[in-house]
Design a protein around this motif. Structure first.
Motif, short mmCIF file in Angstrom:
data_model
loop_
_atom_site.label_atom_id
_atom_site.label_comp_id
_atom_site.label_asym_id
_atom_site.label_seq_id
_atom_site.Cartn_x
_atom_site.Cartn_y
_atom_site.Cartn_z
N ASP A 13 55.27 44.63 55.67
CA ASP A 13 56.02 44.75 54.42
C ASP A 13 57.12 43.70 54.45
N GLU A 14 56.97 42.66 53.63
CA GLU A 14 57.94 41.56 53.67
C GLU A 14 59.33 42.00 53.24
N LYS A 15 59.42 43.11 52.51
CA LYS A 15 60.73 43.61 52.10
C LYS A 15 61.37 44.47 53.18
N ARG A 16 60.57 44.90 54.16
CA ARG A 16 61.07 45.73 55.26
C ARG A 16 60.51 45.21 56.59
N PRO A 17 60.84 43.97 56.96
CA PRO A 17 60.26 43.37 58.17
C PRO A 17 60.72 44.10 59.43
N VAL A 18 59.84 44.10 60.42
CA VAL A 18 60.16 44.62 61.75
C VAL A 18 60.41 43.44 62.67
N VAL A 19 61.61 43.35 63.22
CA VAL A 19 62.01 42.25 64.09
C VAL A 19 62.41 42.81 65.44
N CYS A 20 61.85 42.24 66.50
CA CYS A 20 62.22 42.65 67.86
C CYS A 20 63.22 41.65 68.42
N PHE A 21 64.24 42.18 69.08
CA PHE A 21 65.33 41.33 69.57
C PHE A 21 65.63 41.66 71.02
N ASP A 22 65.85 40.60 71.82
CA ASP A 22 66.24 40.79 73.22
C ASP A 22 66.93 39.53 73.72
N GLU A 23 67.55 39.64 74.88
CA GLU A 23 68.29 38.52 75.46
C GLU A 23 67.85 38.27 76.89
N THR A 24 68.02 37.04 77.32
CA THR A 24 67.78 36.67 78.70
C THR A 24 68.75 35.54 79.05
N SER A 25 68.66 34.99 80.23
CA SER A 25 69.55 33.90 80.63
C SER A 25 68.77 32.84 81.39
N LYS A 26 69.36 31.66 81.46
CA LYS A 26 68.76 30.56 82.21
C LYS A 26 69.85 29.86 83.00
N ALA A 27 69.71 29.86 84.32
CA ALA A 27 70.65 29.14 85.18
C ALA A 27 70.33 27.65 85.12
N LEU A 28 71.34 26.84 84.90
CA LEU A 28 71.16 25.39 84.85
C LEU A 28 71.26 24.84 86.27
N ARG A 29 70.17 24.24 86.72
CA ARG A 29 70.11 23.73 88.08
C ARG A 29 69.44 22.36 88.09
N GLY A 30 69.92 21.50 88.96
CA GLY A 30 69.35 20.16 89.07
C GLY A 30 68.96 19.84 90.50
N HIS A 31 68.19 18.78 90.66
CA HIS A 31 67.71 18.39 91.99
C HIS A 31 68.80 17.62 92.74
N LYS A 32 69.01 17.97 94.01
CA LYS A 32 69.87 17.16 94.87
C LYS A 32 69.11 15.95 95.39
N ARG A 33 67.82 16.10 95.55
CA ARG A 33 66.96 14.99 95.95
C ARG A 33 65.79 14.94 94.97
N ASP A 34 65.36 13.75 94.63
CA ASP A 34 64.27 13.60 93.67
C ASP A 34 63.00 14.27 94.20
N PRO A 35 62.30 15.01 93.32
CA PRO A 35 61.03 15.63 93.75
C PRO A 35 60.00 14.55 94.11
#
Length: 210
Positions: A13-35
């Motif tokens: 029903d476009e007038k009564r949409p069902v939307v699911c909502f949730d959250e997560t996280s992402k740690a920002l990490r980088g290489h100390k040595r090139d892979p």
């Protein structure tokens, strides 16, 4: 649980949409040595040591019956960020909907009364009149179909080191565009009848009446 399962099996029903909502996280990490890339006789190798660059919060909303998904990235996950996401749903994504039915977990930041902390009473009331919140039970976050999309996001986009926030935003935006273009609907099969059979141990035993 049954409230959430029942709403999943209502027709679109476009007038009564069902939307699911949730959250997560992402740690920002980088290489100390090139892979070291893969080569004949050797697999790709990545050093276990890495550089830290903070963490970002990802807020995901999805409409299972249309395949639409939206991800917003913020510094924190507070009530004000949740309110911002709900306002975006109402004003930007579903401006013509009579009622936006949101499935979400019982996190303390997911508090509808908090609209009155950020808006004048009449405006807060007007927003809340356009929402209907359906909460998953404690230890029942698997009932939230947003977790399926988050799992897909992690496998297809976040399963590697990302050091810069700008890179994270561009990668997630590209994933979101591909996902929306694919029209990947979620075919939810588990029903209330299934729950009463497979999860019958969760139901109270009816009292005997003399």
């Amino acid at each position: 649980m049954e409230d959430v399962l029942d709403i999943y099996h209502e027709p679109y029903d476009e007038k009564r949409p069902v939307v699911c909502f949730d959250e997560t996280s992402k740690a920002l990490r980088g290489h100390k040595r090139d892979p070291l890339p893969a080569e004949p006789g050797a697999v790709a190798r990545v050093d276990t040591h890495y550089k830290r660059n903070g963490k970002k919060k990802l807020h995901l909303a999805t409409e299972p019956l249309t395949g639409w998904v939206n991800v917003e990235i913020t510094e924190k996950r507070r009530t004000c960020e949740w309110i911002d996401r709900m306002v975006e749903l109402a004003d930007e994504h579903y401006p013509d909907a009579d009622c936006i039915r949101v499935v979400l977990d019982n996190l303390n930041t997911h508090n509808p009364a908090a609209f009155y902390r950020f808006f004048p009473p009449d405006e807060a009331h007007a927003y809340l009149d356009r929402f209907e919140f359906h909460y998953t039970p404690k230890h029942g976050s698997w009932l939230n179909m947003a977790e399926i999309e988050i799992g897909t996001l992690k496998r297809q986009c976040l399963d590697r080191r990302i050091y810069h926030a700008a890179t994270l935003r561009s990668e997630v935006a590209a994933w979101q565009d591909r996902r929306n273009a694919a029209d990947g609907l979620i075919d939810w099969q588990f029903t209330t009848d299934d729950a009463r059979i497979k999860l019958r141990q969760l139901y109270p035993v009816p009292l005997e009446v003399d």
